[in-house]
Each structure stands twice: as structure tokens, then as C-alpha cells.
Design a protein around this motif. Structure first.
Motif, PDB file in Angstrom:
ATOM      1  N   ALA A  32       0.638  -1.347  -0.003  1.00 35.17           N
ATOM      2  CA  ALA A  32       0.616  -0.249   0.033  1.00 35.17           C
ATOM      3  C   ALA A  32       1.260   1.636  -0.429  1.00 35.17           C
ATOM      4  CB  ALA A  32      -1.068  -0.086   1.037  1.00 35.17           C
ATOM      5  N   ARG A  33       1.820   1.516   0.896  1.00 38.69           N
ATOM      6  CA  ARG A  33       2.824   2.136   1.107  1.00 38.69           C
ATOM      7  C   ARG A  33       3.591   2.477  -0.603  1.00 38.69           C
ATOM      8  NH1 ARG A  33       4.983   0.907   5.164  1.00 38.69           N
ATOM      9  NH2 ARG A  33       6.668  -0.699   4.305  1.00 38.69           N
ATOM     10  N   GLU A  34       3.444   2.007  -1.476  1.00 40.05           N
ATOM     11  CA  GLU A  34       4.633   0.840  -2.911  1.00 40.05           C
ATOM     12  C   GLU A  34       3.786   2.544  -3.498  1.00 40.05           C
ATOM     13  OE1 GLU A  34       6.409  -2.030  -6.087  1.00 40.05           O
ATOM     14  OE2 GLU A  34       6.219  -1.996  -3.591  1.00 40.05           O
ATOM     15  N   ARG A  35       2.317   1.658  -3.371  1.00 44.17           N
ATOM     16  CA  ARG A  35       1.203   2.759  -4.663  1.00 44.17           C
ATOM     17  C   ARG A  35       0.876   3.493  -3.703  1.00 44.17           C
ATOM     18  NH1 ARG A  35      -2.279  -2.667  -5.741  1.00 44.17           N
ATOM     19  NH2 ARG A  35      -0.537  -4.701  -6.308  1.00 44.17           N
ATOM     20  N   GLY A  36       1.795   3.817  -3.116  1.00 47.14           N
ATOM     21  CA  GLY A  36       1.024   6.028  -3.250  1.00 47.14           C
ATOM     22  C   GLY A  36      -0.480   6.344  -2.221  1.00 47.14           C
ATOM     23  N   MET A  37      -0.995   5.013  -1.578  1.00 45.62           N
ATOM     24  CA  MET A  37      -2.423   4.936  -1.443  1.00 45.62           C
ATOM     25  C   MET A  37      -2.537   5.827  -0.006  1.00 45.62           C
ATOM     26  SD  MET A  37      -3.253   1.111  -1.019  1.00 45.62           S
ATOM     27  CE  MET A  37      -3.424  -0.235  -2.428  1.00 45.62           C
ATOM     28  N   SER A  38      -3.914   6.502   0.056  1.00 44.87           N
ATOM     29  CA  SER A  38      -4.267   7.076   0.627  1.00 44.87           C
ATOM     30  C   SER A  38      -4.577   6.145   1.738  1.00 44.87           C
ATOM     31  CB  SER A  38      -5.352   8.561  -0.131  1.00 44.87           C
ATOM     32  OG  SER A  38      -6.743   7.163  -0.042  1.00 44.87           O
ATOM     33  N   GLY A  39      -4.613   6.787   3.261  1.00 48.92           N
ATOM     34  CA  GLY A  39      -5.751   6.409   4.086  1.00 48.92           C
ATOM     35  C   GLY A  39      -6.402   5.427   3.963  1.00 48.92           C
ATOM     36  N   GLU A  40      -7.701   6.501   3.237  1.00 43.90           N
ATOM     37  CA  GLU A  40      -9.095   5.513   2.937  1.00 43.90           C
ATOM     38  C   GLU A  40      -8.648   4.269   1.817  1.00 43.90           C
ATOM     39  OE1 GLU A  40     -12.007   6.176   4.321  1.00 43.90           O
ATOM     40  OE2 GLU A  40     -11.673   7.637   5.718  1.00 43.90           O
ATOM     41  N   GLU A  41      -8.163   4.177   0.699  1.00 39.13           N
ATOM     42  CA  GLU A  41      -7.605   3.120  -0.055  1.00 39.13           C
ATOM     43  C   GLU A  41      -6.736   2.316   0.594  1.00 39.13           C
ATOM     44  OE1 GLU A  41      -7.225   5.882  -4.020  1.00 39.13           O
ATOM     45  OE2 GLU A  41      -5.068   5.205  -2.614  1.00 39.13           O
ATOM     46  N   ARG A  42      -5.830   2.806   1.882  1.00 34.12           N
ATOM     47  CA  ARG A  42      -5.127   1.608   2.523  1.00 34.12           C
ATOM     48  C   ARG A  42      -5.813   1.436   3.131  1.00 34.12           C
ATOM     49  NH1 ARG A  42      -3.239   2.348   7.802  1.00 34.12           N
ATOM     50  NH2 ARG A  42      -1.461   1.174   8.301  1.00 34.12           N
ATOM     51  N   LEU A  43      -6.362   1.381   4.250  1.00 35.91           N
ATOM     52  CA  LEU A  43      -8.195   0.847   4.639  1.00 35.91           C
ATOM     53  C   LEU A  43      -8.823  -0.536   4.035  1.00 35.91           C
ATOM     54  CD1 LEU A  43      -9.216   0.548   7.766  1.00 35.91           C
ATOM     55  CD2 LEU A  43     -11.102   2.204   6.725  1.00 35.91           C
ATOM     56  N   ARG A  44      -9.287   0.222   2.736  1.00 35.70           N
ATOM     57  CA  ARG A  44      -9.797  -0.990   2.290  1.00 35.70           C
ATOM     58  C   ARG A  44      -9.333  -2.152   1.809  1.00 35.70           C
ATOM     59  NH1 ARG A  44     -12.719   4.603   0.169  1.00 35.70           N
ATOM     60  NH2 ARG A  44     -11.220   3.870  -1.682  1.00 35.70           N
ATOM     61  N   PHE A  45      -8.153  -1.729   1.393  1.00 30.59           N
ATOM     62  CA  PHE A  45      -6.897  -2.651   0.742  1.00 30.59           C
ATOM     63  C   PHE A  45      -6.980  -3.435   2.328  1.00 30.59           C
ATOM     64  CE2 PHE A  45      -3.081  -4.100   0.411  1.00 30.59           C
ATOM     65  CZ  PHE A  45      -2.662  -4.627  -1.180  1.00 30.59           C
ATOM     66  N   HIS A  46      -6.621  -3.079   2.979  1.00 33.96           N
ATOM     67  CA  HIS A  46      -6.505  -3.696   4.092  1.00 33.96           C
ATOM     68  C   HIS A  46      -7.739  -4.906   4.741  1.00 33.96           C
ATOM     69  CE1 HIS A  46      -1.918  -4.036   5.932  1.00 33.96           C
ATOM     70  NE2 HIS A  46      -2.249  -1.775   5.808  1.00 33.96           N
ATOM     71  N   GLN A  47      -8.452  -4.293   4.853  1.00 30.89           N
ATOM     72  CA  GLN A  47     -10.261  -5.031   5.057  1.00 30.89           C
ATOM     73  C   GLN A  47     -10.093  -6.060   3.836  1.00 30.89           C
ATOM     74  OE1 GLN A  47     -12.695  -1.639   5.348  1.00 30.89           O
ATOM     75  NE2 GLN A  47     -12.449  -1.773   6.934  1.00 30.89           N
ATOM     76  N   ALA A  48      -9.640  -5.620   2.791  1.00 25.70           N
ATOM     77  CA  ALA A  48      -9.864  -6.984   1.849  1.00 25.70           C
ATOM     78  C   ALA A  48      -8.516  -7.873   2.253  1.00 25.70           C
ATOM     79  CB  ALA A  48      -9.986  -6.203   0.158  1.00 25.70           C
ATOM     80  N   HIS A  49      -7.840  -7.504   1.833  1.00 22.73           N
ATOM     81  CA  HIS A  49      -6.671  -8.910   1.946  1.00 22.73           C
ATOM     82  C   HIS A  49      -6.131  -9.176   3.338  1.00 22.73           C
ATOM     83  CE1 HIS A  49      -6.607  -6.558  -1.856  1.00 22.73           C
ATOM     84  NE2 HIS A  49      -5.806  -7.715  -2.382  1.00 22.73           N
ATOM     85  N   SER A  50      -5.978  -8.088   4.694  1.00 27.58           N
ATOM     86  CA  SER A  50      -5.170  -8.408   5.537  1.00 27.58           C
ATOM     87  C   SER A  50      -6.527  -8.926   6.401  1.00 27.58           C
ATOM     88  CB  SER A  50      -4.355  -7.112   5.996  1.00 27.58           C
ATOM     89  OG  SER A  50      -4.048  -6.676   5.249  1.00 27.58           O
ATOM     90  N   GLY A  51      -8.346  -8.821   6.477  1.00 25.46           N
ATOM     91  CA  GLY A  51      -8.876  -8.673   7.089  1.00 25.46           C
ATOM     92  C   GLY A  51      -8.952 -10.281   7.396  1.00 25.46           C
ATOM     93  N   PRO A  52      -9.404 -10.919   6.203  1.00 24.73           N
ATOM     94  CA  PRO A  52      -9.655 -13.123   6.798  1.00 24.73           C
ATOM     95  C   PRO A  52      -8.309 -13.044   7.073  1.00 24.73           C
ATOM     96  CG  PRO A  52     -10.014 -11.632   3.723  1.00 24.73           C
ATOM     97  CD  PRO A  52      -9.275 -10.900   5.179  1.00 24.73           C
TER      98      PRO A  52
END
Length: 546
Positions: free
Chosen positions: A391-411
Motif C-alpha cells: 500500500a505504501r509502495e503504491r502511494g495509497m491514501s488513508g482510505e484506500e489503504r484501509l479498504r486494501f487492508h480490510q480486503a486482504h489482511s482482514g481475512p
């Protein structure tokens, strides 16, 4: 004693070896194994005689990996080398954790390019015979132009940390009236014996690199440029008073941050250790004897501000003092710390998150005893960190990072939570065992440890302030203590400004020097003299009329 090669032998194997030694001469293999056993015994005896050797350190020396990285821990697992059968984690846990692959980067040659010498003096040398527009001396037809980058040479010279120049001005005396005529000093040398750069260098050496004053005194003396310890302290104290407005402005701006990290490390202040100067614990108990250096890192508008405070107060109390300057219209900030209650400010509301790295470390320490269980936890958290790096490498915003973690790290975290519950509910782990306590830590603090899955911008760990506290630890390791509370305050000011400069990519030597040169302007408007904007302020000054 040189390092000892580890030899894994069961008690039965050792007894068989001793029996062979009693009944017959040893062959070379048996002799080597018995020699290692005796060497190990001598090594352990030396370790136990050292009072600084703790049980935890002894376990890591004998069984643990050299670092906390999962791949190094897995290499040290006997089960991975064909040894004992590893205990399997819960059937509900994922058998393997899919981790995104890190991008492959080309290795460099390890040398610094000329562009990295930003603090070096730059001398431009014109061509000895040609100028732009001259006829080419080779073909005699074309013209030469300055269209290519200049050829660069870097030359390093050795010198004392603080240099000196002795000006000997000729003096002449009239033989009749006895009037003395002395040559004028060169222009620009100033009236002060120690210029602004002297104070900056002393501050960087002591509070930026942990170089004690007595050591610098000896070094300067051996180079023929004396610099007494008392003189160093006088200069540092004066410079600290000049740059203090910038430190206070850092505190004000840090209070407005969206994310604040804090933690403590022990400190020594001789005046406070002698008693009579400690604060009471909120009026509920006797005077506090503990002394700490608190580190606070504030993420403000994408910039990181580092603050240090040394005294009897805990990190939570120092954070309260900073948050007292927070603008009323701002909501509660995200606070990242470990699970110690003393790190939380009691007077202000915060969105509390706890450090994942602290929870992970508990399983790192137990890897030798519970390799299968710990490996599952470590690899799960490793995948979460990979997602955060992506997420940091792709320069995601705070909201984008949150959704990314929820989708991939959440499970992954849901499976981990279920596995932790099963270990206790199904009696697979004794709750009072070391592994049970590590599991209980995660179960008790699950909400704050997984804040990154619910709040945009919440960090995973408190590592940024842990790295910052190394400044204070380096000073404590070399200088051992502060003498007075004022001395601790001076150290806090310089360490805060220096480390903030480093995180902002500014040159701390140049920054401290300019603060001294423009002391009156800094006192009037310190917000214009922050590490990230002081260059622009200086450019405006040069462009404005005198």
C-alpha cells in the motif's frame, strides 16, 4: 572465547558417548563431540558468571536466531531440518499464507555519487584554454558549447571536528612616541571566538552522535586545538536558549498531528536521583523516583515531528502536555503505543492503537519452544506487513489503504483471532504457560492491535518512535547521565531538532547554524523557521530590502 559450533545430542547419546570413552579409546568423531560438550560447559559457566546475562539472553544465545525476522527463525527450527515432528496449528487456520512478492531491485556498487556530498564545498573550474563558442581544436570546423555535465572529482581531507585559525597581526611601535600600530584583521572573521558553526558541531556530536564532551576534549587536545569540556557546555547552553523557540513551535505543531506515537526509555539525571525534585503521582502517592526519556513522534500533514522529554513524567503525561496545545476544533488523534497504561494520556481523548510489533515479539521469544504455533502467527503477521508495504509502495491514501487492508489482511486476522480463541477454549495451550500468556496478550488487546482494520491512517506499529529513542539511548550509553534537569532540557531540545531534521531530509548542521544567525527573527516568528521551510524563509530575506 571463540564461537562454539552447536551440537545437538540427547541425554541417551551423551551417556553412550561417555560409556564408549570409559571402555575404549575414542575415535576422532567421538573426541570432537566430547570436546564440544566440554567447551559448551565452559562457555555457559562464563555466561552465568556475568551478572548482565539474563535467562532470556541465554536462551537466545543458545537456541534463538540472530534477528527477529521470520525467515531466520524458521531456519533455526529443528523440525524444518528433518528433526522432531512439528506440532500443527488449528485445522481452521490457513495452511499457507500468501504473501505479495517484494519487487526485485538491482544491487549497486556501494559507492556514494558526487550528488550525495551536499555539504561539501563546491569549486567550479573553467577550462584553461577554451570558452563556450570557441572553434573546436580537434576538427577545426565546429564550435564547443557547455552542453554536457561537468566532469566531477571528489577529494576528502582529514581535519579536527572543530577547526581553528590563528591570526597574527603585525604590530609596529614608534621609537619616539611609543604609539603602537596593529594591522587590521581580515574582513568577515567576526568578533566571537566561537562562531555559530562551532555550537552546531558540538550539538551534533554530543546529541546527534552520542560523542561525550570529555571525549571531544581529549580528541581536540590531541589535534592541537583545545576545547575544554566546560567551554563546550557553556556554548551548548547558550545555543539551546537561542533555538528553544523553534523547539516550542515544534511542540505546538506536533499537537495538531493526526497520528501520535509515544514511548519511554530509562534515563539518569543526577540531580533528580538525589531526591527532592520529583513529581508526585497525581497527589495519590509518594514522590516518583523513576526517571525517563519520553519520545513522541507526530505525523502532521505528512511530516514527522520528533520530541524528547526527560524527567520523572511518563510518556502519557508528556503527551498530555503536548495535546494541551491542540486546536479545539480538531477531533481526537490516533495514538500508537505499547500496552502499558502509563503511555495513555488521562486528560485527553485519543483513538488508541497498540503496537503489533510488541505483540509479535512475544511469539519471537517463544519460537524455540513452540515453533509450529509461533511460525503460524509470525507468517500471518508477515503477510499483513507485506500488504502494508505494498500500500505504501503504491502511494495509497488513508482510505484506500484501509479498504486494501480490510480486503486482504482482514481475512488473515479473522483466522488468527479464531485460532487464538481455539488454543484456550479447546485446551490446546495451558493459559498460564508462556505461550498462553502471549495468546492472552493478543486476545485482551485485540481491538487496539487491529485498529488499522477500522480507522484510516492507523499505523501497524510503534517502530518510528522506537527508532527515535535510539538517539536518547545512544547518549545514555556514551555519556551515562545528565547532571541537572537543565542539562536534560538542553539535550531534549537538541535531540528533538536534530532528529526532526533527519526525518525531514534537512541538514541539521546547517539548520542549527541558521537558527543562531537569525536568532531575533526565530524568536519573533518560529513557525517560519521549521526544518522544512527555513530555506524558503532565508530566500525571502535575501530577496527583501535591507
Amino acid at each position: 572465547m571463540p564461537p562454539i559450533a552447536r551440537v545437538d545430542m540427547s541425554r541417551q547419546e551423551l551417556e553412550a558417548l561417555l560409556e564408549r570413552a570409559r571402555t575404549a579409546p575414542l575415535n576422532d568423531e567421538d573426541y570432537a563431540r566430547l570436546k564440544n560438550v566440554l567447551a559448551t560447559f565452559a562457555y555457559l559457566t562464563d555466561l552465568l558468571e556475568d551478572r548482565k546475562t539474563t535467562i532470556q539472553k541465554l536462551r537466545q544465545l543458545l537456541f534463538g536466531a540472530s534477528t527477529e525476522k521470520t525467515r531466520n527463525l524458521v531456519k533455526s527450527d529443528p523440525a524444518q531440518a528433518g528433526g522432531e515432528t512439528a506440532r500443527q496449528p488449528s485445522a481452521h487456520a490457513p495452511a499457507a499464507v500468501t504473501e505479495p512478492q517484494a519487487p526485485q531491485t538491482a544491487k549497486g556498487h556501494g559507492r556514494n555519487g558526487a550528488w550525495s556530498y551536499s555539504g561539501a564545498a563546491e569549486i567550479r573550474i573553467a577550462h584553461e584554454t577554451l570558452q563556450s563558442g570557441d572553434r573546436c581544436p580537434n576538427c577545426r570546423k565546429g564550435k564547443v558549447y557547455a552542453s554536457v555535465a561537468p566532469h566531477v572529482l571528489v577529494r576528502m581531507v582529514g581535519q579536527a571536528p572543530l577547526g581553528a585559525t590563528v591570526y597574527k597581526m603585525e604590530s609596529l611601535r614608534c621609537n619616539l612616541c611609543l604609539e603602537i600600530f596593529t594591522a587590521r584583521p581580515p574582513e568577515g572573521i567576526g568578533e566571537k571566538k566561537y562562531d555559530e558553526r562551532s555550537g552546531s558541531m558540538m550539538a551534533l556530536l554530543r546529541y546527534g552522535s552520542g560523542f561525550p564532551s570529555y571525549r571531544l576534549e581529549r580528541l581536540q587536545g590531541s589535534l592541537g586545538i583545545p576545547l575544554p569540556d566546560a567551554t563546550q557546555w557553556q556554548i551548548l547552553s547558550e545555543v539551546a536558549a537561542i533555538v528553544e523557540p523553534a523547539f516550542e513551535e515544534l511542540k505546538r505543531q506536533a499537537a495538531q498531528g493526526r497520528v501520535l506515537h509515544n514511548d519511554d526509555t530509562p534515563a539518569k539525571v543526577l540531580a533528580l536521583m538525589k531526591g527532592g525534585a520529583g513529581e508526585s503521582d497525581g497527589g495519590r502517592g509518594p514522590q516518583r523516583k523513576g526517571i525517563y526519556t519520553s519520545g513522541i513522534v507526530s505525523d502532521t500533514a505528512g511530516r514527522k515531528i520528533v520530541l524528547f522529554f526527560t524527567g520523572h513524567k511518563h510518556a502519557g503525561e508528556n503527551l498530555s502536555e503536548v495535546l494541551a496545545q491542540r486546536a479545539a476544533g480538531l477531533g481526537p488523534p490516533i495514538q500508537m503505543c505499547d500496552a502499558l497504561a502509563r503511555n495513555v494520556p488521562k486528560e485527553f481523548e485519543v483513538i488508541l492503537g497498540h503496537c503489533t510489533a510488541h505483540g509479535r515479539r512475544q511469539f519471537v521469544d517463544l519460537f524455540a519452544a513452540f515453533p509450529s504455533e509461533c511460525r503460524y502467527v509470525l507468517e500471518t503477521l508477515g503477510a499483513v506487513y507485506k500488504h502494508d508495504a505494498l500500500a505504501r509502495e503504491r502511494g495509497m491514501s488513508g482510505e484506500e489503504r484501509l479498504r486494501f487492508h480490510q480486503a486482504h489482511s482482514g481475512p488473515l486476522m479473522e483466522a488468527l483471532a479464531k485460532w487464538l480463541d481455539e488454543q484456550i477454549a479447546e485446551r490446546r495451550t495451558e493459559p498460564n504457560s508462556a505461550l498462553g500468556k502471549a495468546i492472552s496478550y493478543w486476545r485482551n488487546h485485540w481491538k487496539s492491535l487491529t485498529l488499522f482494520l477500522r480507522v484510516a491512517g492507523a499505523p501497524l506499529d510503534n517502530n518510528v518512535v522506537e527508532r527515535g529513542l535510539k538517539k536518547a539511548i545512544l547518549h545514555r550509553k556514551n555519556s551515562l547521565f545528565f547532571k541537572t534537569a537543565h542539562g536534560a532540557r538542553v539535550g531534549d531540545i537538541f535531540m528533538s531538532l536534530i532528529h526532526t531534521c533527519e526525518l525531514a531530509g534537512a541538514n541539521p548542521f546547517d539548520y542549527l547554524t541558521e537558527l543562531q544567525k537569525h536568532a531575533a527573527r526565530v524568536a519573533r516568528s518560529p513557525q517560519d523557521w521549521m526544518p522544512w521551510n527555513y530555506r524558503e524563509t532565508m530566500a525571502d530575506i535575501r530577496g527583501s530590502p535591507p
